[in-house]
Design a protein around this motif. Structure first.
Motif, PDB file in Angstrom:
ATOM      1  N   LEU A 133       2.317  -4.696   4.998  1.00  0.00           N
ATOM      2  CA  LEU A 133       2.900  -5.915   4.465  1.00  0.00           C
ATOM      3  C   LEU A 133       4.400  -5.721   4.313  1.00  0.00           C
ATOM      4  CD1 LEU A 133       2.000  -6.035   0.652  1.00  0.00           C
ATOM      5  CD2 LEU A 133       1.778  -4.018   2.072  1.00  0.00           C
ATOM      6  N   SER A 134       5.097  -6.810   4.053  1.00  0.00           N
ATOM      7  CA  SER A 134       6.553  -6.718   3.896  1.00  0.00           C
ATOM      8  C   SER A 134       6.882  -6.003   2.589  1.00  0.00           C
ATOM      9  CB  SER A 134       7.169  -8.118   3.890  1.00  0.00           C
ATOM     10  OG  SER A 134       6.770  -8.833   2.727  1.00  0.00           O
ATOM     11  N   ARG A 135       8.103  -5.479   2.507  1.00  0.00           N
ATOM     12  CA  ARG A 135       8.507  -4.794   1.280  1.00  0.00           C
ATOM     13  C   ARG A 135       8.580  -5.768   0.099  1.00  0.00           C
ATOM     14  NH1 ARG A 135      12.972  -0.046   2.328  1.00  0.00           N
ATOM     15  NH2 ARG A 135      11.609   1.313   3.568  1.00  0.00           N
ATOM     16  N   GLU A 136       8.994  -6.996   0.367  1.00  0.00           N
ATOM     17  CA  GLU A 136       9.078  -7.983  -0.702  1.00  0.00           C
ATOM     18  C   GLU A 136       7.695  -8.247  -1.291  1.00  0.00           C
ATOM     19  OE1 GLU A 136      10.355  -8.284   2.296  1.00  0.00           O
ATOM     20  OE2 GLU A 136      12.497  -8.091   1.838  1.00  0.00           O
ATOM     21  N   LEU A 137       6.712  -8.420  -0.411  1.00  0.00           N
ATOM     22  CA  LEU A 137       5.341  -8.659  -0.873  1.00  0.00           C
ATOM     23  C   LEU A 137       4.787  -7.420  -1.575  1.00  0.00           C
ATOM     24  CD1 LEU A 137       3.405 -11.066  -0.751  1.00  0.00           C
ATOM     25  CD2 LEU A 137       2.415 -10.081   1.329  1.00  0.00           C
ATOM     26  N   ALA A 138       5.184  -6.253  -1.090  1.00  0.00           N
ATOM     27  CA  ALA A 138       4.718  -5.006  -1.701  1.00  0.00           C
ATOM     28  C   ALA A 138       5.223  -4.880  -3.131  1.00  0.00           C
ATOM     29  CB  ALA A 138       5.174  -3.813  -0.869  1.00  0.00           C
ATOM     30  N   ARG A 139       6.468  -5.285  -3.374  1.00  0.00           N
ATOM     31  CA  ARG A 139       7.015  -5.207  -4.731  1.00  0.00           C
ATOM     32  C   ARG A 139       6.213  -6.088  -5.690  1.00  0.00           C
ATOM     33  NH1 ARG A 139      12.233  -4.750  -2.204  1.00  0.00           N
ATOM     34  NH2 ARG A 139      12.437  -7.006  -2.132  1.00  0.00           N
ATOM     35  N   GLU A 140       5.831  -7.278  -5.219  1.00  0.00           N
ATOM     36  CA  GLU A 140       5.018  -8.164  -6.048  1.00  0.00           C
ATOM     37  C   GLU A 140       3.636  -7.561  -6.298  1.00  0.00           C
ATOM     38  OE1 GLU A 140       4.894 -12.185  -4.636  1.00  0.00           O
ATOM     39  OE2 GLU A 140       6.914 -12.052  -3.778  1.00  0.00           O
ATOM     40  N   LEU A 141       3.061  -7.001  -5.222  1.00  0.00           N
ATOM     41  CA  LEU A 141       1.708  -6.453  -5.322  1.00  0.00           C
ATOM     42  C   LEU A 141       1.674  -5.204  -6.209  1.00  0.00           C
ATOM     43  CD1 LEU A 141      -1.098  -7.140  -4.213  1.00  0.00           C
ATOM     44  CD2 LEU A 141      -0.644  -5.621  -2.283  1.00  0.00           C
ATOM     45  N   ALA A 142       2.764  -4.451  -6.235  1.00  0.00           N
ATOM     46  CA  ALA A 142       2.815  -3.221  -7.026  1.00  0.00           C
ATOM     47  C   ALA A 142       2.656  -3.497  -8.511  1.00  0.00           C
ATOM     48  CB  ALA A 142       4.127  -2.485  -6.764  1.00  0.00           C
ATOM     49  N   GLN A 143       2.958  -4.703  -8.934  1.00  0.00           N
ATOM     50  CA  GLN A 143       2.804  -5.055 -10.343  1.00  0.00           C
ATOM     51  C   GLN A 143       1.334  -5.064 -10.769  1.00  0.00           C
ATOM     52  OE1 GLN A 143       4.968  -8.673 -11.317  1.00  0.00           O
ATOM     53  NE2 GLN A 143       6.498  -8.249  -9.732  1.00  0.00           N
ATOM     54  N   HIS A 144       0.429  -5.084  -9.797  1.00  0.00           N
ATOM     55  CA  HIS A 144      -1.007  -5.148 -10.096  1.00  0.00           C
ATOM     56  C   HIS A 144      -1.705  -3.819  -9.789  1.00  0.00           C
ATOM     57  CE1 HIS A 144      -0.457  -9.466 -10.599  1.00  0.00           C
ATOM     58  NE2 HIS A 144       0.212  -9.455  -9.446  1.00  0.00           N
ATOM     59  N   LEU A 145      -0.923  -2.729  -9.671  1.00  0.00           N
ATOM     60  CA  LEU A 145      -1.479  -1.411  -9.398  1.00  0.00           C
ATOM     61  C   LEU A 145      -2.470  -1.029 -10.496  1.00  0.00           C
ATOM     62  CD1 LEU A 145      -1.234   1.087  -7.479  1.00  0.00           C
ATOM     63  CD2 LEU A 145       0.449   1.987  -9.093  1.00  0.00           C
ATOM     64  N   TYR A 146      -3.686  -0.684 -10.098  1.00  0.00           N
ATOM     65  CA  TYR A 146      -4.777  -0.314 -11.009  1.00  0.00           C
ATOM     66  C   TYR A 146      -5.117  -1.435 -11.992  1.00  0.00           C
ATOM     67  CZ  TYR A 146      -3.803   4.360  -9.234  1.00  0.00           C
ATOM     68  OH  TYR A 146      -3.596   5.445  -8.422  1.00  0.00           O
ATOM     69  N   GLY A 147      -4.804  -2.657 -11.629  1.00  0.00           N
ATOM     70  CA  GLY A 147      -5.106  -3.788 -12.498  1.00  0.00           C
ATOM     71  C   GLY A 147      -6.300  -4.579 -11.985  1.00  0.00           C
ATOM     72  N   SER A 148      -6.221  -5.897 -12.203  1.00  0.00           N
ATOM     73  CA  SER A 148      -7.306  -6.770 -11.750  1.00  0.00           C
ATOM     74  C   SER A 148      -7.417  -6.746 -10.229  1.00  0.00           C
ATOM     75  CB  SER A 148      -7.040  -8.205 -12.220  1.00  0.00           C
ATOM     76  OG  SER A 148      -6.995  -8.267 -13.631  1.00  0.00           O
ATOM     77  N   LYS A 149      -8.586  -7.115  -9.734  1.00  0.00           N
ATOM     78  CA  LYS A 149      -8.780  -7.183  -8.295  1.00  0.00           C
ATOM     79  C   LYS A 149      -7.865  -8.231  -7.681  1.00  0.00           C
ATOM     80  CE  LYS A 149     -13.526  -5.580  -7.517  1.00  0.00           C
ATOM     81  NZ  LYS A 149     -14.839  -5.951  -6.944  1.00  0.00           N
ATOM     82  N   VAL A 150      -7.474  -7.980  -6.440  1.00  0.00           N
ATOM     83  CA  VAL A 150      -6.661  -8.938  -5.699  1.00  0.00           C
ATOM     84  C   VAL A 150      -7.366  -9.283  -4.396  1.00  0.00           C
ATOM     85  CG1 VAL A 150      -4.516  -8.065  -6.689  1.00  0.00           C
ATOM     86  CG2 VAL A 150      -5.330  -7.146  -4.507  1.00  0.00           C
ATOM     87  N   ARG A 151      -6.953 -10.390  -3.829  1.00  0.00           N
ATOM     88  CA  ARG A 151      -7.476 -10.802  -2.512  1.00  0.00           C
ATOM     89  C   ARG A 151      -6.307 -10.856  -1.543  1.00  0.00           C
ATOM     90  NH1 ARG A 151     -11.396 -15.466  -2.906  1.00  0.00           N
ATOM     91  NH2 ARG A 151     -12.782 -13.660  -3.188  1.00  0.00           N
ATOM     92  N   LEU A 152      -6.368 -10.016  -0.522  1.00  0.00           N
ATOM     93  CA  LEU A 152      -5.337 -10.011   0.511  1.00  0.00           C
ATOM     94  C   LEU A 152      -5.770 -10.920   1.653  1.00  0.00           C
ATOM     95  CD1 LEU A 152      -4.524  -6.178   0.735  1.00  0.00           C
ATOM     96  CD2 LEU A 152      -3.617  -7.886  -0.856  1.00  0.00           C
ATOM     97  N   ALA A 153      -4.859 -11.754   2.108  1.00  0.00           N
ATOM     98  CA  ALA A 153      -5.136 -12.651   3.234  1.00  0.00           C
ATOM     99  C   ALA A 153      -4.231 -12.267   4.397  1.00  0.00           C
ATOM    100  CB  ALA A 153      -4.898 -14.099   2.828  1.00  0.00           C
ATOM    101  N   GLY A 154      -4.787 -12.308   5.596  1.00  0.00           N
ATOM    102  CA  GLY A 154      -3.996 -11.959   6.771  1.00  0.00           C
ATOM    103  C   GLY A 154      -4.887 -11.780   7.982  1.00  0.00           C
ATOM    104  N   GLU A 155      -4.426 -10.950   8.915  1.00  0.00           N
ATOM    105  CA  GLU A 155      -5.168 -10.714  10.152  1.00  0.00           C
ATOM    106  C   GLU A 155      -5.570  -9.248  10.232  1.00  0.00           C
ATOM    107  OE1 GLU A 155      -4.545 -12.391  14.515  1.00  0.00           O
ATOM    108  OE2 GLU A 155      -3.271 -10.636  14.188  1.00  0.00           O
TER     109      GLU A 155
END
Length: 245
Positions: free
Chosen positions: A160-182
């Protein structure tokens, strides 16, 4: 009853061409196939095709015979069936076939190279989603990478992009997330699917509230006042179940 000698004959090798490391793998699998390792002894490699001769001491011969007959019918003990598969995999890799015999009578044939080849399927791409807990976010190149865990399943190779990674890092070991893509998927011969890589376009955080919490929230909504009775019934059922157990 006398001791019994068994011969494992591999068609593509001779005593001069069978590598020692490969011989060790065959002997280890043979020992597991026979099972009674304390009373089974390696005797020799006979000339011609590589013939691995081993001897079983008299007291254990009937048990070994029964074990080998069961394996030949596909109903033997798990460790013996596993050893058969290991031997056949070795033979297939060596482009060989083999047979296990006693006094010239074949007890177990090993198809090796002649067995049907499993169907293979090319990897394919598909737009979709994957769910899990973020357990790693990082990367040194222009793109970042994330690893998700969902129970015993681990999804790696997600970029993923670095910008998206920074946002996603806020949820490290937190609630489940759903990644969308190919994603690019591969189907194995056993029917299982493996994710090779996944390019993330966006994500969302999943609500991990429990059923009781959800019903409690619904109960507070005026248009759904009737849910109060259903909620009370559910709570009573839960208390009764706990008293029973």
């Amino acid at each position: 009853m006398q001791d019994a000698e068994y011969t494992f004959k591999i068609d593509v090798f001779t005593p001069d061409t069978l590598p020692m490391a490969r011989l060790a793998k065959y002997l280890a699998a043979l020992a597991e196939l026979v099972g009674h390792t304390d009373s089974t002894h390696f005797v020799a490699i006979e000339a011609g095709s590589a013939k691995l001769v081993h001897k079983v001491e008299a007291p254990d011969v009937p048990k070994v015979e029964r074990r080998l007959v069961d394996v030949a019918q596909g109903v033997g003990p798990k460790d013996a069936v596993r050893a058969f598969k290991t031997l056949d995999e070795l033979l297939a890799d060596d482009n060989a076939v083999a047979e296990l015999s006693r006094s010239g009578a074949v007890l177990i044939p090993f198809p090796g190279r002649t067995r049907p080849r499993p169907l293979t399927f090319p990897a394919f791409k598909q737009v979709g989603t994957i769910d899990g807990q973020v357990v790693s976010v990082g990367g040194r190149d222009s793109s970042a990478h994330v690893i998700l865990q969902d129970g015993g399943t681990t999804f790696s190779g997600c970029s993923l992009s670095r910008e998206l990674a920074r946002e996603l890092a806020q949820h490290l070991y937190g609630s489940k997330v759903r990644l969308a893509g190919e994603g690019r998927w591969e189907r194995h011969p056993d029917g299982n699917w493996k994710l090779l890589d996944f390019k993330v376009d966006r994500f969302e955080v999943l609500d991990d509230a429990g059923l009781i919490d959800v019903l409690s929230d619904l109960q507070s909504l005026e248009p759904f006042a009737d849910l109060g009775t259903a909620f009370d019934d559910l709570m009573n059922f839960r208390v009764a179940s706990e008293e029973i157990h």
